[in-house]
Design a protein around this motif. Structure first.
Motif, PDB file in Angstrom:
ATOM      1  N   LEU A   1       0.831  -1.213   0.000  1.00 30.29           N
ATOM      2  CA  LEU A   1       0.000   0.000   0.000  1.00 30.29           C
ATOM      3  C   LEU A   1       0.859   1.254   0.000  1.00 30.29           C
ATOM      4  O   LEU A   1       0.583   2.212  -0.735  1.00 30.29           O
ATOM      5  N   PHE A   2       1.900   1.277   0.831  1.00 34.77           N
ATOM      6  CA  PHE A   2       2.804   2.425   0.840  1.00 34.77           C
ATOM      7  C   PHE A   2       3.436   2.620  -0.541  1.00 34.77           C
ATOM      8  O   PHE A   2       3.524   3.748  -1.042  1.00 34.77           O
ATOM      9  N   SER A   3       3.878   1.513  -1.153  1.00 34.60           N
ATOM     10  CA  SER A   3       4.498   1.600  -2.481  1.00 34.60           C
ATOM     11  C   SER A   3       3.521   2.163  -3.499  1.00 34.60           C
ATOM     12  O   SER A   3       3.857   3.059  -4.286  1.00 34.60           O
ATOM     13  N   ALA A   4       2.294   1.628  -3.495  1.00 34.13           N
ATOM     14  CA  ALA A   4       1.298   2.047  -4.477  1.00 34.13           C
ATOM     15  C   ALA A   4       0.901   3.506  -4.277  1.00 34.13           C
ATOM     16  O   ALA A   4       0.815   4.281  -5.233  1.00 34.13           O
ATOM     17  N   LEU A   5       0.667   3.897  -3.031  1.00 36.44           N
ATOM     18  CA  LEU A   5       0.262   5.282  -2.761  1.00 36.44           C
ATOM     19  C   LEU A   5       1.371   6.264  -3.121  1.00 36.44           C
ATOM     20  O   LEU A   5       1.111   7.324  -3.710  1.00 36.44           O
ATOM     21  N   ALA A   6       2.609   5.933  -2.771  1.00 34.69           N
ATOM     22  CA  ALA A   6       3.728   6.821  -3.120  1.00 34.69           C
ATOM     23  C   ALA A   6       3.829   6.987  -4.626  1.00 34.69           C
ATOM     24  O   ALA A   6       4.079   8.089  -5.132  1.00 34.69           O
ATOM     25  N   THR A   7       3.595   5.898  -5.354  1.00 32.02           N
ATOM     26  CA  THR A   7       3.717   5.928  -6.808  1.00 32.02           C
ATOM     27  C   THR A   7       2.638   6.792  -7.451  1.00 32.02           C
ATOM     28  O   THR A   7       2.906   7.529  -8.400  1.00 32.02           O
ATOM     29  N   VAL A   8       1.410   6.732  -6.935  1.00 34.06           N
ATOM     30  CA  VAL A   8       0.313   7.462  -7.587  1.00 34.06           C
ATOM     31  C   VAL A   8       0.147   8.888  -7.063  1.00 34.06           C
ATOM     32  O   VAL A   8      -0.485   9.722  -7.721  1.00 34.06           O
ATOM     33  N   LEU A   9       0.726   9.186  -5.888  1.00 30.29           N
ATOM     34  CA  LEU A   9       0.589  10.538  -5.320  1.00 30.29           C
ATOM     35  C   LEU A   9       1.794  11.431  -5.613  1.00 30.29           C
ATOM     36  O   LEU A   9       1.680  12.655  -5.541  1.00 30.29           O
ATOM     37  N   CYS A  10       2.943  10.817  -5.897  1.00 31.14           N
ATOM     38  CA  CYS A  10       4.176  11.597  -6.088  1.00 31.14           C
ATOM     39  C   CYS A  10       4.860  11.213  -7.397  1.00 31.14           C
ATOM     40  O   CYS A  10       4.801  10.054  -7.824  1.00 31.14           O
TER      41      CYS A  10
ATOM     42  N   CYS B   1      11.041   0.251   7.416  1.00 39.05           N
ATOM     43  CA  CYS B   1      10.745  -0.379   6.132  1.00 39.05           C
ATOM     44  C   CYS B   1       9.894   0.506   5.230  1.00 39.05           C
ATOM     45  O   CYS B   1       9.757   0.212   4.033  1.00 39.05           O
ATOM     46  N   ILE B   2       9.335   1.580   5.774  1.00 36.89           N
ATOM     47  CA  ILE B   2       8.600   2.523   4.932  1.00 36.89           C
ATOM     48  C   ILE B   2       9.534   3.117   3.876  1.00 36.89           C
ATOM     49  O   ILE B   2       9.124   3.377   2.741  1.00 36.89           O
ATOM     50  N   THR B   3      10.798   3.308   4.243  1.00 38.18           N
ATOM     51  CA  THR B   3      11.776   3.833   3.283  1.00 38.18           C
ATOM     52  C   THR B   3      11.865   2.929   2.061  1.00 38.18           C
ATOM     53  O   THR B   3      11.793   3.392   0.922  1.00 38.18           O
ATOM     54  N   GLN B   4      12.005   1.632   2.316  1.00 42.18           N
ATOM     55  CA  GLN B   4      12.070   0.686   1.207  1.00 42.18           C
ATOM     56  C   GLN B   4      10.781   0.718   0.383  1.00 42.18           C
ATOM     57  O   GLN B   4      10.812   0.704  -0.836  1.00 42.18           O
ATOM     58  N   SER B   5       9.649   0.764   1.086  1.00 42.45           N
ATOM     59  CA  SER B   5       8.355   0.688   0.402  1.00 42.45           C
ATOM     60  C   SER B   5       8.171   1.833  -0.590  1.00 42.45           C
ATOM     61  O   SER B   5       7.702   1.629  -1.704  1.00 42.45           O
ATOM     62  N   ILE B   6       8.525   3.052  -0.190  1.00 43.69           N
ATOM     63  CA  ILE B   6       8.216   4.185  -1.067  1.00 43.69           C
ATOM     64  C   ILE B   6       9.377   4.563  -1.978  1.00 43.69           C
ATOM     65  O   ILE B   6       9.166   5.182  -3.015  1.00 43.69           O
ATOM     66  N   PHE B   7      10.616   4.152  -1.610  1.00 43.53           N
ATOM     67  CA  PHE B   7      11.761   4.576  -2.421  1.00 43.53           C
ATOM     68  C   PHE B   7      12.091   3.587  -3.524  1.00 43.53           C
ATOM     69  O   PHE B   7      12.322   3.968  -4.674  1.00 43.53           O
ATOM     70  N   LEU B   8      12.140   2.288  -3.185  1.00 45.29           N
ATOM     71  CA  LEU B   8      12.651   1.320  -4.144  1.00 45.29           C
ATOM     72  C   LEU B   8      11.797   1.238  -5.405  1.00 45.29           C
ATOM     73  O   LEU B   8      12.318   1.062  -6.501  1.00 45.29           O
TER      74      LEU B   8
END
Length: 534
Positions: A156-165, A180-187
């Motif tokens: 969810l963090f990955s998907a939201l980061a991708t569509v919001l930013c 692990c939020i860093t990995q989720s939104i950055f990688l």
């Protein structure tokens, strides 16, 4: 910092020495804390991005790998590593295994074996909406059309980061936070984090250690914008990992109003909402607020991983009233879907409110409270300060007095010392804590592992204390005093060094210590487990 700023990591024959990284601003993610150039392994078969992902790691990942290579087992590997580092609830396997194997769980319908609606099967989204309406105390029934189902909150963090930013843009997050939020939104999304640094000192409008305030949010936002960073959102963890803080309604309202003023999306992670184990603490969900300041930019996530002690079942859910966001995230569900039979099991679980309320939550809260009490009593005996909170599976502990100097290098040495003594804990750097010496311990474990793990921690701390005292004798006046903890109402602190005039206090402290020592040396704890009390 962005992948476009990193050169020489791909398979084009560049030397590692030729790798150039643009200087990083203080408030952005420092990738060297995850990808150490000195140990960088470059593969000619991978792209620059592939090499970077392959080498992306921190102390938490290192400890996790060591644990899986040498797991403690009471019979097969009694000298193995005890895991106090991974945030899992290991207290309720008996309850969950029994419930998940009952007859109503074992349905295999043809529709469950076919491709679903990528948002999740409708029967599950309807059940999630009813569940969140009830447990989040929503003022009006929540709608299934606003529910998206994915395989875990990391997705969810990955998907939201991708569509919001867009790549290179950023979101605000208060430190310390779940690393692990860093990995989720950055990688995946190449989205940055702008840190809102919190510390243990109570200053300004703060009333407790590590308190998030609007003033701190404003400062971090303005500093980032001054550096040319485009900030698109704010991440809130409630209850907070690793602190265990629960935000009040007024605090939540202040944070959401701040975000509205600056047109920021707010991602609220409430994955520990049912793991508040003391009646004196009250959790308030964003979904329970009478009015959201900016409903189109407020997105709430929850999952069963923590609250139902099933981290091996990957299930997370998003609730958002913004259909543009919902549709965009749903498009990514193709990569992050939940299999049909698991969707059926989760729906049956969430539907069984009598069992949840009368059996599971009562037992789970009692067991969490008993385990938390055991670990914190041990810390008090050792004279170690910690944040006394009543949510989640973790205790945020101040080991600063066991560092020879107040540096993250010293913190890492202490962390490795614990691991060498076969207990895996998480150090503050893994959560981007601004102060060296804070650690997180997971207490949601069985009594015999808690006992042995705390014995190993005690051994390390006592050895460390003797080493520091010996060095201070050799070099008087050279010790680093900056790392000593402040004693406040919020940080529980028990001192080894009593005032000589306080004879009664000293005697009482000695008596308590003697009693606790006798308890540890007897079989009372083995015969009277948290499970039996529950």
């Amino acid at each position: 910092q962005a992948l476009s700023e990193i050169e020489g990591m791909g398979g084009r024959g560049n030397n590692l020495q030729e790798t150039r990284v643009r200087p990083l601003a203080k408030r952005r993610v420092d990738m060297h804390s995850f990808c150490n150039p000195s140990s960088f392994q470059r593969s000619p078969y991978l792209s620059a991005r592939g090499n970077f992902v392959s080498n992306f790691q921190g102390s938490t990942e290192e400890g996790y790998k060591a644990y899986h290579a040498d797991k403690y087992d009471e019979d097969k590997n009694p000298n193995g590593i005890i895991n106090f580092g991974t945030s899992e609830n290991k207290l309720c396997f008996d309850l969950m295994s029994k419930r998940l194997t009952q007859a109503d769980m074992n349905l295999i319908d043809p529709s469950l074996l076919q491709y679903p609606d990528w948002r999740g099967h409708l029967f599950l989204r309807e059940e999630v909406a009813r569940f969140l309406t009830y447990y989040c105390k929503a003022p009006a029934p929540l709608k299934a059309e606003n529910v998206i189902v994915l395989n875990g909150c990391g997705s969810l963090f990955s998907a939201l980061a991708t569509v919001l930013c867009d790549p290179g843009e950023a979101v605000l997050i208060a430190t310390p936070f779940y690393g692990c939020i860093t990995q989720s939104i950055f990688l995946y999304g190449n989205v940055k984090l702008v840190y809102v640094y919190l510390d243990s000192k109570i200053t300004g409008t703060s009333t407790r250690p590590f308190q998030l305030t609007v003033e701190k949010l404003e400062k971090a936002l303005q500093d980032a914008r001054a550096e040319g960073v485009s900030v698109r959102g704010l991440i809130l963890l409630n209850p907070q990992n690793p602190l265990g803080d629960i935000y009040s309604l007024s605090e939540l309202r202040d944070y959401l109003e701040f975000a509205k003023r600056h047109e920021l999306h707010v991602i609220v992670d409430e994955i520990y909402m049912l793991s508040v184990f003391d009646e004196s603490a009250t959790f308030h969900s964003v979904l329970g607020m009478d009015r959201l300041p900016d409903p189109q930019r407020t997105h709430v996530m929850w999952g069963i991983t923590k609250d139902f002690a099933v981290s091996g079942i990957r299930f997370g859910t998003l609730y958002t009233e913004n259909q543009d966001v919902a549709n965009a995230v749903a498009s990514l569900c193709y990569f992050h879907g939940v299999c049909g039979p698991v969707q059926h099991k989760v729906a049956q679980l969430l539907r069984d409110r009598d069992w949840i309320n009368q059996v599971y939550l009562r037992a789970n809260h009692a067991r969490l409270k008993a385990a938390h009490t055991y670990v914190t009593d041990e810390l008090k005996t050792l004279g170690v300060p910690f944040l006394n909170r009543n949510a989640g599976f973790f205790v945020w502990i101040d080991f600063r007095k066991y560092l020879k100097t107040s540096t993250f290098e010293e913190e890492l040495l202490l962390w490795k010392r614990f691991l060498d003594n076969k207990v895996f804990v998480s150090c503050g750097k893994a959560f981007e804590c601004s102060e060296p010496g804070w650690f997180r311990i997971i207490f949601a474990d069985k009594t015999h592992r808690l006992q042995l793990g705390m014995q190993r921690i005690r051994k390390v701390l006592e050895e460390r204390e003797q080493e520091i005292l010996a060095e201070e004798k050799e070099q008087p006046g050279q010790s680093d005093q900056d790392g000593k903890a402040d004693s406040t109402d919020e940080v529980i602190f028990v001192s080894h060094h009593q005032d000589p005039t306080c004879a009664s206090s000293s005697s009482l402290g000695d008596l308590i210590g003697l009693l606790q020592q006798q308890m540890r040396s007897s079989d009372w704890l083995q015969k009277n487990t948290a499970e039996q009390f529950a």
